[in-house]
Scaffold this motif. Structure first.
Motif, PDB file in Angstrom:
ATOM      1  N   LYS A 166       0.801  -1.233   0.000  1.00 33.84           N
ATOM      2  CA  LYS A 166       0.000   0.000   0.000  1.00 33.84           C
ATOM      3  C   LYS A 166       0.832   1.280   0.000  1.00 33.84           C
ATOM      4  CE  LYS A 166      -3.940  -2.104   0.098  1.00 33.84           C
ATOM      5  NZ  LYS A 166      -4.739  -2.188  -1.109  1.00 33.84           N
ATOM      6  N   THR A 167       2.142   1.161   0.147  1.00 40.67           N
ATOM      7  CA  THR A 167       2.999   2.358   0.148  1.00 40.67           C
ATOM      8  C   THR A 167       3.859   2.385  -1.106  1.00 40.67           C
ATOM      9  OG1 THR A 167       4.613   1.171   1.517  1.00 40.67           O
ATOM     10  CG2 THR A 167       3.034   2.592   2.670  1.00 40.67           C
ATOM     11  N   ARG A 168       3.241   2.134  -2.227  1.00 39.65           N
ATOM     12  CA  ARG A 168       3.952   2.082  -3.515  1.00 39.65           C
ATOM     13  C   ARG A 168       4.561   3.419  -3.934  1.00 39.65           C
ATOM     14  NH1 ARG A 168       2.244  -2.298  -7.259  1.00 39.65           N
ATOM     15  NH2 ARG A 168       1.174  -3.811  -5.956  1.00 39.65           N
ATOM     16  N   GLN A 169       4.086   4.511  -3.357  1.00 40.52           N
ATOM     17  CA  GLN A 169       4.639   5.816  -3.707  1.00 40.52           C
ATOM     18  C   GLN A 169       6.050   5.994  -3.153  1.00 40.52           C
ATOM     19  OE1 GLN A 169       2.281   5.205  -1.503  1.00 40.52           O
ATOM     20  NE2 GLN A 169       2.463   6.535   0.266  1.00 40.52           N
ATOM     21  N   LEU A 170       6.440   5.161  -2.205  1.00 37.00           N
ATOM     22  CA  LEU A 170       7.782   5.207  -1.622  1.00 37.00           C
ATOM     23  C   LEU A 170       8.707   4.242  -2.359  1.00 37.00           C
ATOM     24  CD1 LEU A 170       6.795   5.040   2.164  1.00 37.00           C
ATOM     25  CD2 LEU A 170       7.481   7.067   0.873  1.00 37.00           C
ATOM     26  N   PRO A 171      10.019   4.476  -2.293  1.00 40.02           N
ATOM     27  CA  PRO A 171      10.941   3.480  -2.842  1.00 40.02           C
ATOM     28  C   PRO A 171      10.703   2.131  -2.142  1.00 40.02           C
ATOM     29  CG  PRO A 171      12.102   5.496  -2.280  1.00 40.02           C
ATOM     30  CD  PRO A 171      10.710   5.634  -1.744  1.00 40.02           C
ATOM     31  N   LEU A 172      10.857   1.041  -2.869  1.00 43.36           N
ATOM     32  CA  LEU A 172      10.562  -0.281  -2.326  1.00 43.36           C
ATOM     33  C   LEU A 172      11.330  -0.564  -1.044  1.00 43.36           C
ATOM     34  CD1 LEU A 172       9.195  -3.019  -2.416  1.00 43.36           C
ATOM     35  CD2 LEU A 172      10.938  -3.766  -4.056  1.00 43.36           C
ATOM     36  N   SER A 173      12.603  -0.198  -0.979  1.00 42.55           N
ATOM     37  CA  SER A 173      13.373  -0.488   0.235  1.00 42.55           C
ATOM     38  C   SER A 173      12.770   0.217   1.451  1.00 42.55           C
ATOM     39  CB  SER A 173      14.846  -0.091   0.065  1.00 42.55           C
ATOM     40  OG  SER A 173      14.957   1.291  -0.215  1.00 42.55           O
ATOM     41  N   VAL A 174      12.347   1.467   1.290  1.00 45.30           N
ATOM     42  CA  VAL A 174      11.753   2.228   2.390  1.00 45.30           C
ATOM     43  C   VAL A 174      10.406   1.621   2.772  1.00 45.30           C
ATOM     44  CG1 VAL A 174      10.847   4.488   3.078  1.00 45.30           C
ATOM     45  CG2 VAL A 174      12.969   4.339   1.761  1.00 45.30           C
ATOM     46  N   SER A 175       9.602   1.327   1.766  1.00 49.44           N
ATOM     47  CA  SER A 175       8.294   0.719   1.986  1.00 49.44           C
ATOM     48  C   SER A 175       8.423  -0.610   2.731  1.00 49.44           C
ATOM     49  CB  SER A 175       7.635   0.506   0.616  1.00 49.44           C
ATOM     50  OG  SER A 175       6.396  -0.105   0.736  1.00 49.44           O
ATOM     51  N   ALA A 176       9.382  -1.428   2.319  1.00 49.03           N
ATOM     52  CA  ALA A 176       9.588  -2.732   2.948  1.00 49.03           C
ATOM     53  C   ALA A 176      10.104  -2.585   4.386  1.00 49.03           C
ATOM     54  CB  ALA A 176      10.557  -3.571   2.114  1.00 49.03           C
ATOM     55  N   ILE A 177      10.977  -1.628   4.621  1.00 51.11           N
ATOM     56  CA  ILE A 177      11.478  -1.403   5.987  1.00 51.11           C
ATOM     57  C   ILE A 177      10.325  -0.965   6.896  1.00 51.11           C
ATOM     58  CG2 ILE A 177      12.934   0.074   7.438  1.00 51.11           C
ATOM     59  CD1 ILE A 177      14.981   0.067   5.065  1.00 51.11           C
ATOM     60  N   ILE A 178       9.507  -0.041   6.427  1.00 52.96           N
ATOM     61  CA  ILE A 178       8.365   0.411   7.229  1.00 52.96           C
ATOM     62  C   ILE A 178       7.425  -0.760   7.512  1.00 52.96           C
ATOM     63  CG2 ILE A 178       6.294   1.869   7.224  1.00 52.96           C
ATOM     64  CD1 ILE A 178       7.991   3.932   5.606  1.00 52.96           C
ATOM     65  N   GLY A 179       7.136  -1.537   6.484  1.00 53.05           N
ATOM     66  CA  GLY A 179       6.269  -2.698   6.662  1.00 53.05           C
ATOM     67  C   GLY A 179       6.849  -3.695   7.643  1.00 53.05           C
ATOM     68  N   ALA A 180       8.161  -3.949   7.529  1.00 56.57           N
ATOM     69  CA  ALA A 180       8.817  -4.915   8.418  1.00 56.57           C
ATOM     70  C   ALA A 180       8.846  -4.421   9.859  1.00 56.57           C
ATOM     71  CB  ALA A 180      10.237  -5.206   7.915  1.00 56.57           C
ATOM     72  N   VAL A 181       9.021  -3.120  10.050  1.00 55.51           N
ATOM     73  CA  VAL A 181       9.028  -2.575  11.418  1.00 55.51           C
ATOM     74  C   VAL A 181       7.627  -2.682  12.037  1.00 55.51           C
ATOM     75  CG1 VAL A 181       9.249  -0.453  12.777  1.00 55.51           C
ATOM     76  CG2 VAL A 181      11.040  -1.074  11.149  1.00 55.51           C
ATOM     77  N   ILE A 182       6.616  -2.278  11.281  1.00 58.78           N
ATOM     78  CA  ILE A 182       5.259  -2.287  11.838  1.00 58.78           C
ATOM     79  C   ILE A 182       4.726  -3.719  11.971  1.00 58.78           C
ATOM     80  CG2 ILE A 182       2.860  -1.580  11.447  1.00 58.78           C
ATOM     81  CD1 ILE A 182       4.046   0.990  10.121  1.00 58.78           C
ATOM     82  N   GLY A 183       4.843  -4.509  10.919  1.00 52.69           N
ATOM     83  CA  GLY A 183       4.301  -5.869  10.949  1.00 52.69           C
ATOM     84  C   GLY A 183       5.228  -6.878  11.593  1.00 52.69           C
ATOM     85  N   GLY A 184       6.470  -6.911  11.117  1.00 54.42           N
ATOM     86  CA  GLY A 184       7.417  -7.920  11.570  1.00 54.42           C
ATOM     87  C   GLY A 184       7.957  -7.696  12.963  1.00 54.42           C
ATOM     88  N   ILE A 185       7.891  -6.448  13.428  1.00 51.13           N
ATOM     89  CA  ILE A 185       8.312  -6.168  14.809  1.00 51.13           C
ATOM     90  C   ILE A 185       7.075  -5.831  15.645  1.00 51.13           C
ATOM     91  CG2 ILE A 185       9.657  -4.674  16.336  1.00 51.13           C
ATOM     92  CD1 ILE A 185      11.662  -4.267  14.048  1.00 51.13           C
ATOM     93  N   GLY A 186       6.358  -4.787  15.280  1.00 51.51           N
ATOM     94  CA  GLY A 186       5.245  -4.318  16.097  1.00 51.51           C
ATOM     95  C   GLY A 186       4.170  -5.360  16.338  1.00 51.51           C
ATOM     96  N   ILE A 187       3.664  -5.948  15.279  1.00 57.33           N
ATOM     97  CA  ILE A 187       2.578  -6.929  15.416  1.00 57.33           C
ATOM     98  C   ILE A 187       3.080  -8.206  16.090  1.00 57.33           C
ATOM     99  CG2 ILE A 187       0.972  -8.417  14.141  1.00 57.33           C
ATOM    100  CD1 ILE A 187       0.140  -5.429  14.237  1.00 57.33           C
TER     101      ILE A 187
END
Length: 181
Positions: free
Chosen positions: A103-124
């Motif tokens: 859902k964050t395709r407007q960002l570079p993939l590396s940034v989008s993936a890091i944000i996703g990994a922090v929120i989902g892979g760490i937070g959740i």
């Protein structure tokens, strides 16, 4: 369909293989492992549904007794241990990681993936892990939260690695990063 099954099985195998990396078990019974990197990558590469299925496949195989967790652990007893919440959080964590990366395709993939990994892979995953530890160890949520702070530095490194690995994979084999298709 066949490609999806193959990718889900491949990432489940990756999560299992990362369990072979030597782990360090902390005093309260939860090991520091590389397997959460696999959960993060399942989400960043496969997307929400397929990433969650890869993580769920590992959970089911562990429940069936396969020794796929760090240290060769497996079986139903895992679900009564301090690690139960983390393990049960893997599918939801992979799902959220993939959803955010997609859902964050407007960002570079590396940034989008890091944000996703922090929120989902760490937070959740931490949220589920803290709840599980609180129940199993008979601790308050605050006490269990303090226990997991030992994992934060390593998991942040894993989230950054997931972002750069996903970006590298997208450059080398664009069709293999399903969060961007």
């Amino acid at each position: 369909m066949e490609r999806n099954l193959t990718m889900v099985a491949l990432f489940a195998a990756l999560i299992a293989a990362l369990g072979l990396v030597p782990s360090l078990t902390l005093g309260f019974g939860v090991p520091i492992t590389a397997q959460t990197l696999g959960v993060m990558l399942a989400g960043t590469v496969l997307g929400a549904k397929r990433g969650a299925l890869a993580a769920l496949l590992i959970v089911v195989l562990v429940a069936l007794g396969l020794p796929l967790l760090a240290g060769g652990r497996g079986g139903l007893g895992i679900f009564t241990s301090p690690t139960a919440g983390f393990l049960l959080g893997w599918p939801l964590g992979a799902f959220v990681t993939g959803l955010i990366t997609d859902k964050t395709r407007q960002l570079p993939l590396s940034v989008s993936a890091i944000i996703g990994a922090v929120i989902g892979g760490i937070g959740i995953v931490y949220l589920c892990g803290v709840i599980g530890m609180s129940i199993v160890l008979d601790k308050t949520l605050i006490e269990a939260t303090w226990l997991v702070t030992a994992f934060i530095p390593g998991d942040v490194v894993k989230a950054v690695l997931a972002g750069f690995i996903t970006q590298g994979l997208a450059k080398a084999r664009p069709q293999s990063v399903l969060t961007r298709h």
